[in-house]
Scaffold this motif. Structure first.
Motif, short mmCIF file in Angstrom:
data_model
loop_
_atom_site.label_atom_id
_atom_site.label_comp_id
_atom_site.label_asym_id
_atom_site.label_seq_id
_atom_site.Cartn_x
_atom_site.Cartn_y
_atom_site.Cartn_z
N GLY A 249 75.68 78.27 -70.97
CA GLY A 249 74.77 78.92 -71.92
C GLY A 249 75.22 78.62 -73.34
N GLY A 250 76.52 78.75 -73.58
CA GLY A 250 77.05 78.45 -74.90
C GLY A 250 76.82 76.99 -75.26
N LEU A 251 77.12 76.11 -74.30
CA LEU A 251 76.97 74.67 -74.57
C LEU A 251 75.54 74.33 -74.94
CD1 LEU A 251 79.12 72.98 -71.79
CD2 LEU A 251 79.60 73.10 -74.23
N SER A 252 74.56 75.05 -74.33
CA SER A 252 73.17 74.70 -74.61
C SER A 252 72.83 75.02 -76.07
CB SER A 252 72.21 75.42 -73.66
OG SER A 252 72.12 76.77 -74.00
N HIS A 253 73.66 75.87 -76.70
CA HIS A 253 73.47 76.13 -78.14
C HIS A 253 74.54 75.41 -78.95
CE1 HIS A 253 70.36 79.08 -77.41
NE2 HIS A 253 71.12 79.66 -76.51
N SER A 254 75.21 74.42 -78.30
CA SER A 254 76.27 73.63 -78.96
C SER A 254 77.44 74.49 -79.38
CB SER A 254 75.73 72.90 -80.19
OG SER A 254 74.77 71.99 -79.79
N VAL A 255 77.70 75.55 -78.64
CA VAL A 255 78.83 76.41 -78.99
C VAL A 255 79.79 76.43 -77.80
CG1 VAL A 255 79.52 78.74 -79.62
CG2 VAL A 255 77.38 77.81 -80.46
N ILE A 256 81.11 76.42 -78.12
CA ILE A 256 82.10 76.44 -77.05
C ILE A 256 82.49 77.88 -76.80
CG2 ILE A 256 84.40 75.69 -76.39
CD1 ILE A 256 83.91 73.47 -78.63
N ARG A 257 82.20 78.35 -75.58
CA ARG A 257 82.62 79.70 -75.21
C ARG A 257 83.29 79.60 -73.85
NH1 ARG A 257 82.20 80.47 -79.53
NH2 ARG A 257 80.82 81.79 -80.77
N VAL A 258 84.47 80.17 -73.77
CA VAL A 258 85.09 80.19 -72.46
C VAL A 258 84.27 81.14 -71.62
CG1 VAL A 258 87.11 80.87 -71.22
CG2 VAL A 258 87.31 79.63 -73.36
N ASP A 259 83.98 80.72 -70.42
CA ASP A 259 83.04 81.50 -69.63
C ASP A 259 83.58 82.87 -69.33
OD1 ASP A 259 82.26 81.95 -66.40
OD2 ASP A 259 80.75 81.85 -67.95
N THR A 260 82.76 83.91 -69.55
CA THR A 260 83.20 85.26 -69.22
C THR A 260 82.29 85.91 -68.22
OG1 THR A 260 82.01 85.92 -71.19
CG2 THR A 260 84.41 85.72 -71.37
N GLU A 261 81.03 86.29 -68.67
CA GLU A 261 80.24 87.09 -67.74
C GLU A 261 79.50 86.25 -66.69
OE1 GLU A 261 78.38 85.72 -71.05
OE2 GLU A 261 80.17 86.98 -71.09
N GLU A 262 78.80 85.19 -67.12
CA GLU A 262 78.00 84.42 -66.15
C GLU A 262 78.92 83.49 -65.37
OE1 GLU A 262 74.94 83.29 -64.73
OE2 GLU A 262 74.67 85.42 -65.06
N LYS A 263 79.40 83.93 -64.23
CA LYS A 263 80.34 83.09 -63.50
C LYS A 263 79.64 81.86 -62.94
CE LYS A 263 84.10 85.38 -63.91
NZ LYS A 263 83.72 85.75 -65.26
N LEU A 264 78.30 81.93 -62.86
CA LEU A 264 77.61 80.83 -62.18
C LEU A 264 77.53 79.58 -63.04
CD1 LEU A 264 74.65 82.70 -60.54
CD2 LEU A 264 76.79 81.99 -59.52
N SER A 265 77.10 79.78 -64.29
CA SER A 265 76.81 78.57 -65.03
C SER A 265 77.98 78.18 -65.91
CB SER A 265 75.56 78.75 -65.86
OG SER A 265 75.57 79.99 -66.47
N VAL A 266 78.88 77.41 -65.33
CA VAL A 266 80.04 76.96 -66.10
C VAL A 266 80.20 75.47 -65.91
CG1 VAL A 266 81.32 79.09 -65.98
CG2 VAL A 266 81.55 77.41 -64.15
N LEU A 267 80.89 74.88 -66.84
CA LEU A 267 81.18 73.47 -66.78
C LEU A 267 82.69 73.35 -66.92
CD1 LEU A 267 80.05 70.61 -66.85
CD2 LEU A 267 80.09 70.75 -69.32
N THR A 268 83.32 72.69 -65.97
CA THR A 268 84.77 72.49 -66.07
C THR A 268 84.98 71.07 -66.56
OG1 THR A 268 84.98 73.88 -64.14
CG2 THR A 268 86.94 72.67 -64.82
N VAL A 269 85.69 70.91 -67.67
CA VAL A 269 85.93 69.55 -68.17
C VAL A 269 87.42 69.31 -68.31
CG1 VAL A 269 83.77 69.12 -69.39
CG2 VAL A 269 85.52 70.44 -70.51
N GLN A 270 87.78 68.02 -68.20
CA GLN A 270 89.18 67.67 -68.44
C GLN A 270 89.23 66.90 -69.75
OE1 GLN A 270 90.46 64.99 -65.37
NE2 GLN A 270 88.75 63.60 -65.65
N ASP A 271 90.43 66.86 -70.33
CA ASP A 271 90.52 66.15 -71.61
C ASP A 271 90.52 64.65 -71.36
OD1 ASP A 271 93.60 65.01 -72.03
OD2 ASP A 271 93.39 66.59 -70.53
#
Length: 1597
Positions: free
Chosen positions: A727-749
């Protein structure tokens, strides 16, 4: 670092990737992997697989589930095809058989399953398809795609589903299951208007409603199945598995029974059997009649009902109030959500890589390095090439490379010449066309060009003339001025050849000379020749091609200095040393494969083992075996190569990867590469792979390498991971996922910035402002190692290669210019670079950003293996109605059933909706192997998108969801309270507008035959005065005269008929005349009048089509109360034949007389009607809305009609007119049977039916008889346009000349078809037809001839109106060609004696000039009323005698039922007055009321027909507020599904309407009446009664 501490915003979950805890013993994991492979290769059935797997896992299941084992066994849950292993969110442990791929993190699959479980399975209507379409046409469609089908970044592996650990049964006994079963049923009820209860075994009663698709235990089952997500219950009563999740479920269900619902086994017979329609009446099983007596079959209707039920659910985004004026239709602009996350960090500071080290003996250029190694280390190996079996074919040494490159360079510069001029000069561009399995020849050619100072342009080998993207490559070669292509002998032989034996010229390619670089074609340079050795300069070294998101191909120029600096930076970052061995799996022609495997390797005298793609397809493990065999220190791979090796790893026990110090993952910037890396490590750690050697990197063609994770010996910080909220990424904002456990993206450096580079992140759109630390933007790099420009595109070059990032105050951050990398990401803690997507995959929907790769991942997490091929999936966006819309296209397995695929599609939609909070506009499945391929596997996205937009994808399944994702439609129009009548008049007067009314000229004084009040008297008078004057001449198909009639002959034949009737019938009896077009029809018509009977002309039944045409004849005979049928012997036999008996009850015909051989008797006294108001004849016609309406024509009206036409067309006995019309009703009947007798002119009659066998019949007759006035119908005009369009030359040779024609009038009861009349005029202009000659007439039921162009008066005018205004019942004139403009042609001149006014349909008040309203007509030849069986004239009385509510309230008008407007023009008519033009817009009965606006079907149909070349015809109608579009497909049935999206797009784009149902049918299915008008209501009835045999029916969600 400042970013790190900024308010703790970026609290990323950083973690090293240590060895992953293994839960199962190694041997069990091995066995599971073997099982999995057996299943994927079909060596074992699903049942066998599950059984064996269950046995293997039985001892471990309790530990795995973390549940009390006793409960577990009691409930017998077997995880079907998945092992669920506990693992914290961060440290995801996996079992060995978790065959991971790019698009998968465990989190993601779990998220998808959980998301699906949230939906209580919405029941969507499944599209219906004709059987033949199911048989996939292409032969290859049945063979599984070669694994090249896997896209570049993906593998073709089976995704293993996951049992969501939140299964509702964990630890419950079975009563809870039953209880839950109840709740689902009650909870999913949407309305309980017709709920019926039945008792459940548990004693509870279950409410079941008809509205929810009778819930035939189906919704329940699917919801259950979703929640179970593969779980199988053995012996408990659970609903049947209809989702197709477990193939062999032995589940016995007790279903709640509904009174009228039959339990049906699986299939889409789970259809609605009880339905609730919009008007609340209930339909039950079987076909019940609707109000107007149309039988409706439940199948179609129930599907539509399901569709309505899905649409009743509220849409998420509420529509905003935004209409300024109900006219200017602004589209809803998405307002930003006030609660959306905004970046809060401080401004990022640019990040510098470590300085580029100084190496003392670093060569001054790449050719110099080659020269050094070629002369000092000639024996040292440079490149080993492998064959498809993995055997080394050839090892190129540095010495060999050096001598071969010199030979080639010398040959290119000195031995190729045209006319003694050398062909090539230094700096010229040369194409390198080498197959992917010949790295040796490529390397020689590449360095040969560098030595010769030529610029190599490596491209793909064009295999066919139609390769995806091949044309674009041609444009690139053309723009680079390439004239020579280098290739190998084998490759040259394989290229497509022209007739001359030369290589064919590919579409869009320049003319090329092909030069084969094999040994025998190159010559040894003389001793004194040495290639020039210069220091690396800023001249172009090579050009690398790249395809953009839109599909265009650009050439990226790389200078010698950048090439050298990049090698230097790579050497430093990767710690390359001399004589290392490197395994390269990538394409050596471009990007990382070229940089590591061809350039940096030579710089460092490394040995490259090149693994061809073709070998990887045969043996995915080959690269690992080569690392083991050659003890390679470095391997360069993509994520997919890592998956593929997982698939096959069980065969190899003795591989060791301990020699690797770097495993470079070239597409590590893909967010989904993390799962491949983890899974690969999982399996191969046991084989010596160290976790820290996995080095993802980020690179693009423009910027080359941007960042790479350093090998462990460099002492860098540990690698990191971030779990971000989508959800954060769709607004170009980086938020560590908290409430919506479903929609997350895990990325590696992707490691640290390259040495010597400066990196920053800027906003994607507009000015390149620096981003804040918690904001995602486009990564930009400033460095000497990037590409320099797009060749020949200075504008784009400036945007991409010369960006100047600025701070928020607009100050440039550096004096250096930056290159945009097109990677979206951010800088994390420890200066690590993170990439979350690419610009190419960015889709901006309603202001939110989504990444195509993320959507692919979600789609694939919905148990893909059953239905679609792994990795053969494309996601892109198309622009429809001023926003981006997401399209998902996947390849379907040949063995997937319709239902399974549909089920999968609907689940994908739900998963994407749930996880990304974005609607999918279109989801299409295509047959296996049909998506366009990129050169090395992978899907060519831009080509796929192009095909989608052109309608050339040929899907086998389509699901469109415009209702959910189009949220920017204009608000429905609210009707304003009407202004009072008086104020209307005052308003018009004040505005200087006149009331819209007009009339034809006055009927002049009586002429000689006008003293007759009765047409039959005119015939008797002519028979005496001019007995031999020819009146009629009928032509047959050959163009010869079939029959003629003079005045006397006609009179005599009529007398005979009268004699036959007088003995048998009474005066006033109705007689049906069933004749083919000809003189018999005319003679019997007058015979009836002579005998005092009322004739009714009826079109005879079609002998080949009795079933549909005979019932109409029967109906007219019955409705008109005819007591007798007159006909020919042939038709009489037909009426009483056996075939007729199948269609109608032949015993109930009235008396049938044949008039072929009537005796000659002198007739007694002729009948004289007492008054002219008496009924003369009945005119029956089927209206376009399917209503059979007969109108009464009195003797007075008949004479008045003839007089008006005579005056308008200046008809005299010396004239000839040609008529190509049907003689059964309306103006066609009047012209055919009445006018010649009245005016005395000769009519040349051409039956339209004869044109089917001879299309030129009518025009040839017009030319032969030098006719000045001719009439035809639209169907005749269409036949001529289509049938003779290409034959005008042949007609001219036959002396067909149309210059005699002054007026050619199309008889119609509709809006003039301007496109048809114009193309007719254009085509026959060559034969002398004047463009001014063609015009139209207008008539309707209440008055068959209101307008007719005639011979005098101004030419018909055309105006352009705004189509959007018409929807609001307004007329707004616009310029030709302006958007939304609609051309309307005047419908001919108003006839003498006819008055026309435009009235408001609701208030019945008069309207002003140029206002849209109903056309009312007053004239002596109006019909006197409807003649109907049940005496329902009262209903329609006001059609024939109505008065204005104010203004002139005395005149009696007839309502035509057509919308139109009057407009005073600048032209003057014969009387010197200004001419009033009448424009007919369309029939009121036909209009569609949608979203508060009035649409004319023809406008929507015109748009639809334009949308694809294979749409032959189209008709639209509405059903329960859904717009249904029926299209006739002219072409192969494969194209049927292409039309669904195109039709939906065009109607949205041009009419702001969402299509509810798209029906694709065969040509000729749309019924057309004799006037060539579409019978939309018949079509609607046919559709609802399921009689159309459609090729495909798509229900848009």
């Amino acid at each position: 670092m400042a970013e790190r501490t900024s308010a703790g915003l970026l609290t990323m979950m950083m973690e090293p990737t240590p060895a992953v805890a293994m839960t199962l013993p190694a041997e069990v994991r091995e066995k599971l992997a073997e099982l999995e492979l057996e299943l994927s290769e079909g060596d074992i059935t699903q049942k066998g697989y599950e059984k064996k797997r269950g046995k293997l896992l039985a001892p471990y299941i309790p530990q795995i589930q973390g549940v009390d084992p006793s409960l577990q066994i009691d409930n017998r849950i077997q995880a079907s095809s998945q092992a669920v292993i506990p693992g914290s969110k961060h440290n995801k442990s996996r079992a060995a058989n978790t065959r991971d791929e790019r698009f998968r993190s465990d989190l993601h699959t779990e998220a998808v399953q959980a998301a699906l479980a949230k939906y209580k399975e919405r029941k969507m209507p499944m599209p219906s398809k004709r059987r033949s379409v199911l048989v996939q046409s292409s032969v290859e469609a049945c063979t599984p795609p070669d694994t090249s089908s896997a896209s570049e970044d993906e593998g073709s592996l089976r995704r293993q589903g996951r049992l969501a650990t939140s299964t509702p049964y964990q630890g419950h006994g079975h009563p809870a299951v039953e209880h839950w079963f109840n709740r689902v049923i009650q909870g999913s009820s949407t309305s309980s208007s017709a709920s019926s209860t039945s008792s459940h075994p548990g004693g509870r009663s279950v409410t079941n409603t008809t509205a929810h698709a009778a819930l035939n235990a189906n919704a329940t089952a699917t919801a259950l199945a979703d929640l179970m997500a593969h779980t199988q219950l053995d012996n408990h009563s659970a609903p049947p598995d209809v989702t197709g999740l477990s193939e062999n479920s032995s589940v016995h269900a007790e279903r709640p029974q509904v009174a009228s619902v039959r339990s049906i086994s699986r299939g889409y017979n789970y259809n609605t059997k009880v339905m609730e329609t919009a008007d609340g009446c209930e339909w039950s099983e079987g076909s019940l009649s609707l109000t107007d007596g149309v039988p409706v079959n439940s199948r179609v209707s129930s599907k539509i009902q399901q569709l309505l039920n899905t649409l009743k659910r509220p849409k998420r985004p509420p529509l905003r109030e935004f209409f300024l004026d109900d006219f200017e239709e602004l589209l809803d602009v998405q307002q930003p959500d006030p609660n959306q996350p905004k970046p809060e960090g401080q401004l990022m500071s640019p990040l510098e890589g470590e300085p580029l080290g100084v190496v003392t003996n670093w060569p001054p250029s790449l050719p110099a390095a080659l020269q050094r190694w070629g002369m000092t280390q000639p024996k040292s190996p440079c490149l080993t090439a492998l064959d498809n079996a993995g055997k080394p074919v050839y090892t190129l040494t540095y010495g060999k490379l050096w001598t071969r490159c010199q030979k080639l360079a010398y040959t290119l510069l000195n031995k190729l010449s045209t006319r003694n001029e050398p062909l090539l000069m230094p700096g010229d561009r040369v194409a390198l066309v080498f197959p992917n399995n010949d790295p040796v020849m490529f390397m020689v050619a590449f360095y040969g060009c560098l030595l010769a100072e030529l610029v190599p342009v490596p491209i793909e080998v064009p295999l066919t003339r139609k390769d995806a993207g091949s044309q674009q490559i041609g444009f690139l070669l053309g723009s680079c001025g390439v004239t020579l292509a280098l290739t190998t002998d084998a490759c040259q032989k394989g290229l497509p050849k022209a007739q001359t034996g030369e290589v064919a010229t590919f579409k869009g390619w320049p003319r090329l000379l092909w030069f084969v670089t094999d040994g025998k074609h190159v010559v040894k340079p003389p001793k004194d020749w040495h290639p020039p050795m210069r220091e690396a300069s800023n001249d172009i070294a090579y050009i690398e091609y790249k395809t953009s998101k839109e599909g265009s191909t650009m050439g990226i120029t790389v200078s010698h200095s950048a090439m050298l600096a990049h090698c230097h930076a790579l050497t430093q970052a990767c710690g390359y040393t001399e004589a290392e061995t490197i395994t390269n799996v990538l394409d050596f022609k471009r990007e990382a494969g070229l940089w590591h495997g061809v350039l940096a390797s030579v710089m460092n005298r490394m040995h490259v083992i090149s693994i061809p793609y073709s070998l990887m397809k045969v043996n995915p493990l080959s690269w690992i075996q080569k690392v083991h065999t050659y003890k390679a220190q470095v391997a360069v791979v993509k994520s997919r190569d890592m998956h593929w090796s997982l698939l096959a790893q069980r065969d190899q026990r003795d591989i060791s990867l301990s020699s690797l110090r770097m495993l470079i993952v070239a597409d590590g910037a893909n967010p989904w590469s993390i799962s491949s890396c983890d899974a690969f490590l999982n399996v191969f750690q046991a084989r010596g792979l160290r976790p820290e050697v996995i080095c993802p990197c980020a690179s693009t063609s423009e910027a080359m390498t941007v960042a790479i994770r350093r090998p462990p010996e460099m002492g860098v910080p540990p690698p990191g991971k971030a779990v971000l909220s989508m959800g954060g990424l769709s607004h170009s904002v980086i938020r560590v996922d908290t409430e919506e456990k479903l929609s997350v993206l895990t990325v590696q450096d992707v490691g640290q910035v390259m040495p010597g580079a400066l990196v920053c992140v800027v906003r994607v759109e507009g000015t390149p402002y620096l981003c804040q630390t918690d904001e995602v933007g486009e990564i930009c790099i400033s460095s000497g190692t990037t590409g320099v420009a797009y060749y020949g595109l200075p504008g784009m070059t400036k945007n991409i290669f010369e960006t100047i990032p600025v701070t928020l105050s607009g100050v440039p951050i550096s004096d250096r210019s930056f290159t945009r990398t097109s990677l979206l990401g951010f800088i994390g803690p420890d200066s690590l670079v993170f990439v979350v997507g690419k610009m190419d995959g960015l889709m901006v929907v309603s202001g939110r950003r989504h990444n195509a790769d993320d959507v692919v991942a979600t789609a694939l997490a919905v148990e893909p293996m059953k239905f679609v091929y792994r990795g053969r999936i494309a996601v892109f966006s198309v622009s429809v109605l001023r926003d981006e819309r997401i399209v998902v296209v996947a390849e379907q397995r040949p063995d997937a059933s319709e239902e399974d695929s549909f089920q999968w599609m609907s689940r994908v939609l739900q998963a994407i909706d749930s996880i990304h909070q974005v609607g999918v506009y279109c989801l299409a499945l295509v047959p296996a192997n049909t998506l366009p391929k990129a050169p090395l596997g992978g899907i060519h996205i831009s080509e796929t998108k192009q095909r989608f937009l052109e309608g050339a994808l040929h899907p086998c399944n389509v699901l469109m969801c415009p209702h959910t994702c189009v949220t920017n439609l204009p608000k429905p129009r609210q009707k304003q309270p009407e202004v009072g009548p008086a104020s209307m008049i005052v308003g018009n007067l004040v505005a200087g507008k006149r009331i819209a009314q007009a009339c034809g000229r006055d009927v002049a004084q009586l002429e000689d035959n006008d003293q007759f009040l009765y047409i039959q008297d005119v015939l008797q008078w002519r028979a005496q005065a001019t007995p031999d004057h020819p009146l009629f001449l009928v032509l047959n198909a050959k163009g010869t005269v079939a029959s003629t009639a003079s005045c006397l002959q006609l009179h005599k034949r009529a007398e005979r008929v009268a004699v036959a009737l007088m003995g048998r019938l009474n005066t006033g009896d109705h007689v049906a005349l069933v004749y083919p077009p000809g003189i018999d029809l005319i003679a019997t018509f007058y015979g009836c009048l002579y005998a005092g009977c009322v004739p009714v002309t009826v079109r005879p039944p079609h002998p080949q089509n009795l079933a549909t045409t005979l019932p109409t004849v029967k109906m007219i005979v019955e409705v008109s109360k005819s007591v007798c049928i007159l006909t020919t012997q042939a038709i009489m036999k037909l009426l009483k034949s056996k075939e007729a008996a199948a269609a109608v009850d032949i015993k109930s015909w009235p008396m049938v007389l044949d008039t072929d051989d009537l005796p000659r008797k002198k007739s007694p006294q002729m009948y004289k009607p007492p008054t002219p108001e008496m009924l003369a004849y009945l005119d029956f016609s089927v209206s376009t809305t399917g209503i059979l309406a007969g109108v009464k024509m009195s003797h007075a009206a008949t004479s008045a009609l003839c007089r008006s036409i005579k005056l308008q067309c200046e008809l005299y006995p010396s004239r000839q007119i040609a008529i190509c019309l049907d003689p059964y009703c309306g103006l066609g009947f009047a012209l055919w049977c009445l006018c010649s007798v009245y005016s005395g002119h000769q009519s040349i009659l051409v039956p339209p039916l004869e044109l089917e066998s001879n299309a030129s019949l009518w025009l040839a007759a017009v030319s032969q008889y030098k006719v000045r006035v001719t009439f035809c119908s639209y169907s005749v005009m269409e036949m001529c346009t289509k049938g003779l369009g290409s034959q005008t030359e042949a007609l001219r040779l036959r002396n067909v000349n149309l210059s005699c024609v002054r007026t050619c009038m199309v008889v119609a009861e509709e809006r003039p078809r301007i496109a048809l009349t114009q193309s007719f005029s254009k085509i026959f202009k060559d034969l002398g037809l004047s463009p001014r000659a063609v015009s139209t007439t207008f008539g309707c039921r209440v008055n068959v001839a209101i307008c007719l162009q005639g011979t005098a008066g101004p030419d018909p005018t055309t105006v352009y109106v705004d189509m959007r205004a018409l929807r609001h019942d307004r007329v707004r004139l616009v310029e030709r060609g302006s958007p939304h403009s609609l051309p309307l042609m005047e419908s001919g001149k108003i006839l003498p004696g006819v008055k026309v006014i435009i009235a408001n349909t609701e208030t019945k008040g008069p309207l002003g000039d140029s206002h849209l309203g109903e056309v009312w007509v007053s004239s002596p030849h109006n019909a006197t009323g409807y003649y109907t069986v049940y005496g329902e004239e009262a209903l329609h009385a006001d059609h024939f005698s109505t008065k204005l509510s104010f203004g002139d309230t005395q005149t009696v008008w007839a309502r035509t039922g057509y919308l139109g407007f009057l407009r005073r023009t600048e032209l003057t008519d014969a009387s010197g007055e200004r001419h009033d033009a009448l424009y007919v817009v369309g029939s009121l009965d036909e209009t569609l009321e949608l979203r508060g606006m009035r649409y004319h079907p023809i406008d929507i149909e015109t748009s639809v027909i334009r949308s694809h070349k294979s749409i032959a015809e189209c008709a639209v109608f509405t059903w329960t507020n859904l717009l249904v579009v029926v299209v006739e497909l002219e072409g192969s049935e494969q194209e049927a599904l292409d039309l669904v999206a195109l039709v939906t797009n065009v109607v949205l784009e041009e009419h702001y309407l969402i299509v509810g149902v798209v029906v694709v049918v065969d040509p000729g299915v749309i019924p057309i009446n004799s006037r060539g008008e579409k019978q939309r209501m018949h079509l609607r009835d046919g559709f609802l009664a399921d009689q159309l045999d459609p090729i495909y029916v798509a229900y848009n969600m």
